[in-house]
Scaffold this active site. Structure first.
Site, short mmCIF file in Angstrom:
data_model
loop_
_atom_site.label_atom_id
_atom_site.label_comp_id
_atom_site.label_asym_id
_atom_site.label_seq_id
_atom_site.Cartn_x
_atom_site.Cartn_y
_atom_site.Cartn_z
N CYS A 134 -2.37 -5.63 -8.10
CA CYS A 134 -1.50 -4.51 -8.50
C CYS A 134 -0.03 -4.91 -8.61
CB CYS A 134 -1.65 -3.35 -7.53
SG CYS A 134 -3.32 -2.70 -7.46
N HIS A 144 4.50 1.27 -8.75
CA HIS A 144 3.06 1.14 -8.94
C HIS A 144 2.42 2.48 -8.59
CE1 HIS A 144 -0.98 -0.19 -8.84
NE2 HIS A 144 -1.09 -0.17 -7.52
N ASN A 147 -5.12 4.60 -10.57
CA ASN A 147 -4.55 3.27 -10.30
C ASN A 147 -5.13 2.28 -11.30
OD1 ASN A 147 -3.81 0.77 -9.32
ND2 ASN A 147 -4.35 1.21 -7.18
O1 UT7 Z 1 -3.08 -0.43 -5.48
C1 UT7 Z 1 -3.61 -1.20 -4.48
C2 UT7 Z 1 -3.45 -0.69 -3.19
N1 UT7 Z 1 -4.31 0.40 -2.86
C3 UT7 Z 1 -3.78 1.44 -2.25
O2 UT7 Z 1 -2.59 1.50 -2.14
C4 UT7 Z 1 -4.68 2.47 -1.65
C5 UT7 Z 1 -4.15 2.83 -0.30
N2 UT7 Z 1 -4.94 3.81 0.43
C6 UT7 Z 1 -5.00 5.11 0.05
O3 UT7 Z 1 -4.46 5.51 -0.96
C7 UT7 Z 1 -5.69 6.07 0.96
O4 UT7 Z 1 -5.96 5.44 2.19
C8 UT7 Z 1 -7.02 6.64 0.39
C9 UT7 Z 1 -6.71 7.54 -0.79
C10 UT7 Z 1 -7.92 5.49 -0.05
C11 UT7 Z 1 -7.74 7.45 1.46
O5 UT7 Z 1 -6.90 8.50 1.91
P1 UT7 Z 1 -6.73 8.75 3.47
O6 UT7 Z 1 -5.88 9.93 3.61
O7 UT7 Z 1 -6.26 7.45 4.09
O8 UT7 Z 1 -8.20 9.12 3.92
P2 UT7 Z 1 -9.09 8.44 5.05
O9 UT7 Z 1 -9.54 7.08 4.61
O10 UT7 Z 1 -8.37 8.55 6.35
O11 UT7 Z 1 -10.33 9.41 5.06
C12 UT7 Z 1 -10.20 10.76 5.52
C13 UT7 Z 1 -11.52 11.45 5.32
C14 UT7 Z 1 -12.71 10.67 5.82
O12 UT7 Z 1 -13.67 11.59 6.33
P3 UT7 Z 1 -13.80 11.83 7.90
O13 UT7 Z 1 -14.15 10.50 8.49
O14 UT7 Z 1 -12.48 12.35 8.35
O15 UT7 Z 1 -14.91 12.84 7.97
C15 UT7 Z 1 -13.27 10.03 4.58
O16 UT7 Z 1 -14.64 9.75 4.69
O17 UT7 Z 1 -11.73 11.64 3.92
C16 UT7 Z 1 -13.03 11.12 3.58
N3 UT7 Z 1 -12.97 10.65 2.20
C17 UT7 Z 1 -13.22 11.45 1.15
N4 UT7 Z 1 -13.54 12.75 1.08
C18 UT7 Z 1 -13.72 13.28 -0.15
C19 UT7 Z 1 -12.67 9.41 1.75
N5 UT7 Z 1 -12.72 9.39 0.41
C20 UT7 Z 1 -13.06 10.65 0.01
C21 UT7 Z 1 -13.26 11.26 -1.24
N6 UT7 Z 1 -13.58 12.56 -1.26
N7 UT7 Z 1 -13.13 10.58 -2.40
#
Ligand code: UT7
Length: 357
Positions: A111, A249, A279
């Site tokens: 990225c 980005h 992204n």
């Molecule tokens: O460009 C390259 C670099 N990449 C990035 O910069 C990505 C960086 N990371 C992120 O943008 C975020 O961490 C994510 C968008 C990937 C995830 O968001 P988050 O707020 O960190 O969520 P989380 O991983 O803490 O997950 C929270 C909850 C979990 O459920 P439980 O364990 O609380 O029940 C996940 O299983 O959200 C759940 N979850 C989803 N729910 C619905 C994860 N993905 C999804 C989804 N839909 N697509």
């Protein structure tokens, strides 16, 4: 002193659109979750190769610069989703454009790739080695989307953006830049099995797509993008108040907001199009540049800050002073071939390979 200024810009976005509601039909997710956690509403799914998107974006950038392909002396294609390992995607872009003979290479910093390419191209011009450089950011991340993994499948999309860099004696172009990478964190975001460490034929499908520790990547991206953006502004001798536009980005709107806050920028000075495209890795920034210029968001002489973060874990930032032209010299009618396939049809091979959760 010779500098390198952006004289052309262009993009190529595939027409097939996959909405959050489409995704919710096959993945345990919702438009509400994706929108509030990422800012993404929809993304494009490509029916053509990375080189095809790159070449169309390049045609538009060449026209905007008033150049033809034979004017180019270097092509840098920033991508982590190359058409093939060899020959390079840049070789195919050169062939399509008809820029026979000029140097061409792929650059993979994920990225952060476009800013890496911008800095490499700038320094080649400053060194006197090159004078007309095409830099493309182009990706087909949809190829690697594992719809059994909702934490990554909703984030990425396809597209291409391009700029032309030309030598100038004016005091414009990249004023300061920073490129970095933390290799000890490289496992936090990976697509390993397409390299020589493994092949799809022998690999576990669960490990074959994009594998990411989202929370940890998020934590690092939030601090690193803001810190590096502030450092390049300081290094360029400007103050934060001199920044006219942040083009970050587009990985997550919460990361963009944090970077903007660190630069003390009001929302009007931040370019955001993540809602439309998700992204697209190395393509996000050149696509955003093209759209920002088209939308009149870039004034002659504007100070623009770029910042990115991605697999590696790589990061990059640059402070750039735009030249005096924000109108294209000319336009191109280059376009991707049409398709009658829907985005859902285009992702079916992924569902067949990876399965669904
Ligand atoms: O460009 C390259 C670099 N990449 C990035 O910069 C990505 C960086 N990371 C992120 O943008 C975020 O961490 C994510 C968008 C990937 C995830 O968001 P988050 O707020 O960190 O969520 P989380 O991983 O803490 O997950 C929270 C909850 C979990 O459920 P439980 O364990 O609380 O029940 C996940 O299983 O959200 C759940 N979850 C989803 N729910 C619905 C994860 N993905 C999804 C989804 N839909 N697509």
């Amino acid at each position: 002193m010779t500098n390198a200024t952006i004289t052309g810009w262009g993009k190529a976005m595939p027409p097939a659109t996959l909405s959050n509601d489409d995704l919710a039909k096959i993945v345990k997710t919702s438009d509400e979750w994706i929108t509030t956690r990422t800012g993404i509403k929809e993304r494009r799914i490509s029916h053509v190769d990375v080189s095809d998107m790159a070449a169309v974006a390049a045609h538009h950038a060449l026209a905007a610069a008033g150049l033809v392909a034979s004017d180019l002396d270097l092509i840098i294609v920033c991508t982590c989703t190359a058409d093939s390992t060899i020959p390079s995607t840049a070789s195919r872009v050169q062939e399509i454009l008809g820029a026979t003979g000029c140097a061409a290479l792929d650059l993979n910093a994920a990225c952060s790739g476009f800013i890496y390419g911008l800095v490499v191209g700038t320094n080649m011009i400053k060194a006197g080695t090159n004078s007309k450089v095409l830099i493309v950011g182009a990706e087909k991340l949809s190829y690697h989307l594992n719809f059994a993994d909702r934490s990554t499948a909703v984030l990425f999309g396809d597209g291409a953006g391009a700029v032309i860099l030309e030598a100038t004696e004016d005091d414009v172009g990249v004023l300061a830049s920073e490129l970095g990478l933390d290799g000890d964190a490289r496992d936090l975001l990976a697509i390993e099995v397409t390299g020589t460490k493994g092949t799809r034929q022998s690999a576990d499908p669960a490990q074959s797509g994009i594998v990411m520790n989202g929370q940890e990547v998020f934590r690092r991206a939030v601090t690193t993008m803001g810190d590096s953006a502030v450092r390049v502004v300081e290094e360029s001798g400007l103050s934060l108040g001199d920044v006219d536009l942040l083009i970050p980005h587009q990985a997550n709107s919460r990361i963009i907001d944090a970077t903007a806050r660190r630069l003390k920028l009001e929302p009007a000075k931040v370019f955001v199009n993540i809602g439309s495209y998700g992204n697209t890795s190395a393509a996000t920034i050149p696509v955003a540049i093209a759209e920002a210029v088209e939308q009149g968001r870039v004034e002659p002489g504007a100070v623009i800050v770029f910042a990115a973060f991605g697999a590696g874990l790589s990061w990059a930032a640059a402070a750039l002073k735009w030249g005096d032209r924000v109108e294209p010299v000319s336009t191109s009618d280059a376009a991707l071939p049409t398709t009658d396939k829907t985005a859902m049809e285009l992702i079916q091979p992924n569902i067949d390979f990876f399965g669904l959760a």
